[in-house]
Scaffold this active site. Structure first.
Site, PDB file in Angstrom:
ATOM      1  N   GLU A  12      24.510  46.733  30.770  1.00 10.21           N
ATOM      2  CA  GLU A  12      23.800  47.948  31.441  1.00 10.21           C
ATOM      3  C   GLU A  12      23.837  49.152  30.707  1.00 10.21           C
ATOM      4  OE1 GLU A  12      26.308  47.893  35.193  1.00 10.21           O
ATOM      5  OE2 GLU A  12      27.041  46.009  34.541  1.00 10.21           O
ATOM      6  N   ASP A  54      34.842  45.030  31.460  1.00 15.26           N
ATOM      7  CA  ASP A  54      34.052  45.727  32.280  1.00 15.26           C
ATOM      8  C   ASP A  54      34.160  47.240  32.272  1.00 15.26           C
ATOM      9  OD1 ASP A  54      32.788  46.556  34.639  1.00 15.26           O
ATOM     10  OD2 ASP A  54      34.160  45.580  36.158  1.00 15.26           O
ATOM     11  N   HIS A  95      27.700  52.249  42.232  1.00 15.57           N
ATOM     12  CA  HIS A  95      25.886  51.741  42.402  1.00 15.57           C
ATOM     13  C   HIS A  95      25.286  52.621  43.144  1.00 15.57           C
ATOM     14  CE1 HIS A  95      27.051  49.291  38.996  1.00 15.57           C
ATOM     15  NE2 HIS A  95      27.194  48.320  39.503  1.00 15.57           N
ATOM     16  N   HIS A 107      20.575  46.002  36.463  1.00 17.24           N
ATOM     17  CA  HIS A 107      21.915  45.066  36.672  1.00 17.24           C
ATOM     18  C   HIS A 107      21.603  43.618  36.370  1.00 17.24           C
ATOM     19  CE1 HIS A 107      26.004  44.404  37.635  1.00 17.24           C
ATOM     20  NE2 HIS A 107      26.299  45.342  37.836  1.00 17.24           N
TER      21      HIS A 107
HETATM   22  C1  BGC Z   1      30.594  47.105  37.309  1.00 18.43           C
HETATM   23  C2  BGC Z   1      31.655  45.875  37.887  1.00 18.43           C
HETATM   24  C3  BGC Z   1      30.898  45.516  39.203  1.00 18.43           C
HETATM   25  C4  BGC Z   1      29.726  45.078  39.074  1.00 18.43           C
HETATM   26  C5  BGC Z   1      29.009  44.444  40.287  1.00 18.43           C
HETATM   27  C6  BGC Z   1      29.193  46.459  37.364  1.00 18.43           C
HETATM   28  O1  BGC Z   1      28.479  47.269  36.685  1.00 18.43           O
HETATM   29  O2  BGC Z   1      30.913  47.609  36.134  1.00 18.43           O
HETATM   30  O3  BGC Z   1      32.925  46.417  38.270  1.00 18.43           O
HETATM   31  O4  BGC Z   1      31.783  44.412  40.025  1.00 18.43           O
HETATM   32  O5  BGC Z   1      28.903  46.055  38.515  1.00 18.43           O
HETATM   33  O6  BGC Z   1      29.033  45.136  41.487  1.00 18.43           O
END
Ligand code: BGC
Length: 350
Positions: free
Chosen positions: A315, A248, A104, A176
């Site tokens: 997302e 995920d 991210h 998110h």
């Molecule tokens: C990811 C997860 C992560 C989460 C929060 C998501 O977009 O796929 O693996 O833990 O974001 O950080």
């Protein structure tokens, strides 16, 4: 209607929350910190408004808590293996903040930026801008990012993402938010039903980096082409689910990205009667069942404890680690080229 109020401070500067409401009293709160969606109050079949996203009461939790609650994430949402990639023969290395990988946007991604805001009362929208400097977090190119949130009178929250960089770079932007249509404080989201217009998904290794395979959803727990409970196959004997501790994964929409946003996902909650339809022009969605959402140090709004699987993230985005895999979606943005995607979360009653 748009109302602005102060919401603490960061970096010695005030943070503001903009609350947009429509003629049905539906309202959303958006922070200038991380262009974060903090509250999303939507009417249910009982006629009452309920806040359907997780989030916090104070700015400190947004700064210190994990999980990227409600934030806009980038410059590259999702993971990049070992934080390394090559562009035009040049090697780049990013901040490693998730095991051995970069997640991210690194240490201080978009979710930590203070956005400037321009209100547009006529459209019931706010335009939020931030700048990412050349080589900030290791990415090339000085990038202008513009996120526009619009709340319509037919209960849709539209998010438009635009960006431009002065050098060739990579980009992947998303929001998110963690949704629970019965309300963030209502327990497991596994009873919601979900339909996704996706015919393949991306298996990962145990650091959640794509193996490189693009796998058909046929006969797997990842097949949401016909609506089913999120929990239906959640505990099934599936290696990909086991590795991630739940969903995920990046699911790929049939036919890839589109010119205009099209209906790609439907989340339904029989209990509250709420339906959330997701329209997007993005090619993929990361389906994340909040498998790591258990940080007891940062309770949610009203002191409600975090709990895994109490919410789901949808997302919309490009493929994770795309730049390191042949045949993945194109995440390269040329100098001066405009990045422009839109996702709409539209709310209805069953
Ligand atoms: C990811 C997860 C992560 C989460 C929060 C998501 O977009 O796929 O693996 O833990 O974001 O950080």
């Amino acid at each position: 209607m748009i109302v602005k109020r102060e919401f603490g401070s960061v970096y010695g500067k005030p943070v503001y929350e903009y609350v947009l409401s429509n003629k049905n009293q539906m309202n959303v709160g958006i922070l200038t910190y991380g262009a974060t969606l903090r509250t999303l109050n939507v009417p249910g079949k009982d006629g009452r408004l309920t806040d359907v996203i997780c989030g916090y009461d104070d700015i400190k939790s947004y700064v210190e808590g994990d999980g990227y609650q409600g934030a806009v994430v980038g410059r590259y949402a999702n993971r990049i293996a070992k934080g390394r990639f090559t562009l035009d023969g040049e090697e780049y290395s990013l901040f490693i903040n998730n095991g051995v990988n970069s997640l991210h946007g690194g240490e201080y991604g978009l979710n930590t930026k203070l956005f400037a805001v321009c209100e547009n009362d006529k459209n019931n929208s706010i335009v939020m801008t931030a700048v990412l400097e050349d080589m900030e977090e290791g990415y090339p190119g000085r990038m202008m990012v513009e996120v526009t949130y619009t709340l319509t009178d037919d209960n849709a929250l539209k998010i438009n993402y635009r960006a431009k960089s002065d050098k060739k770079t990579i980009i992947n932007l998303t929001n998110h938010s963690y949704f629970n249509l019965s309300g963030y404080a209502s327990g497991s989201v596994l009873y919601h039903t979900l339909r996704l217009d996706a015919d393949s998904y991306i298996p990962t290794d145990d650091t959640l980096i794509p193996t490189g395979e693009i796998k058909s959803v046929d006969g797997t727990p990842f097949d949401f082409r016909t609506e089913k409970r999120i929990g239906q196959d959640f505990y099934s004997e599936d290696n990909d689910l086991k590795i991630a501790g739940g969903y995920d994964h990046c699911l790929n929409f049939i036919g890839g990205e589109t010119e205009e946003p099209v209906l790609r996902a439907e989340l339904k909650d029989a209990k509250s009667g709420r339906v959330m339809k997701v329209y997007t022009d993005q090619p993929c969605v990361q389906l994340y069942t909040a498998n790591f959402m258990n940080n007891s140090a940062y309770p949610f709004k009203g002191g409600f404890a975090q709990h895994t699987q109490n919410a789901v993230c949808l997302e919309t985005q490009h493929m994770p680690d795309s730049i390191n895999h042949d045949g993945f979606t194109n995440v390269v943005l040329d100098a001066g080229e405009e990045y422009n995607y839109t996702t709409v979360f539209a709310f209805e009653l069953m």
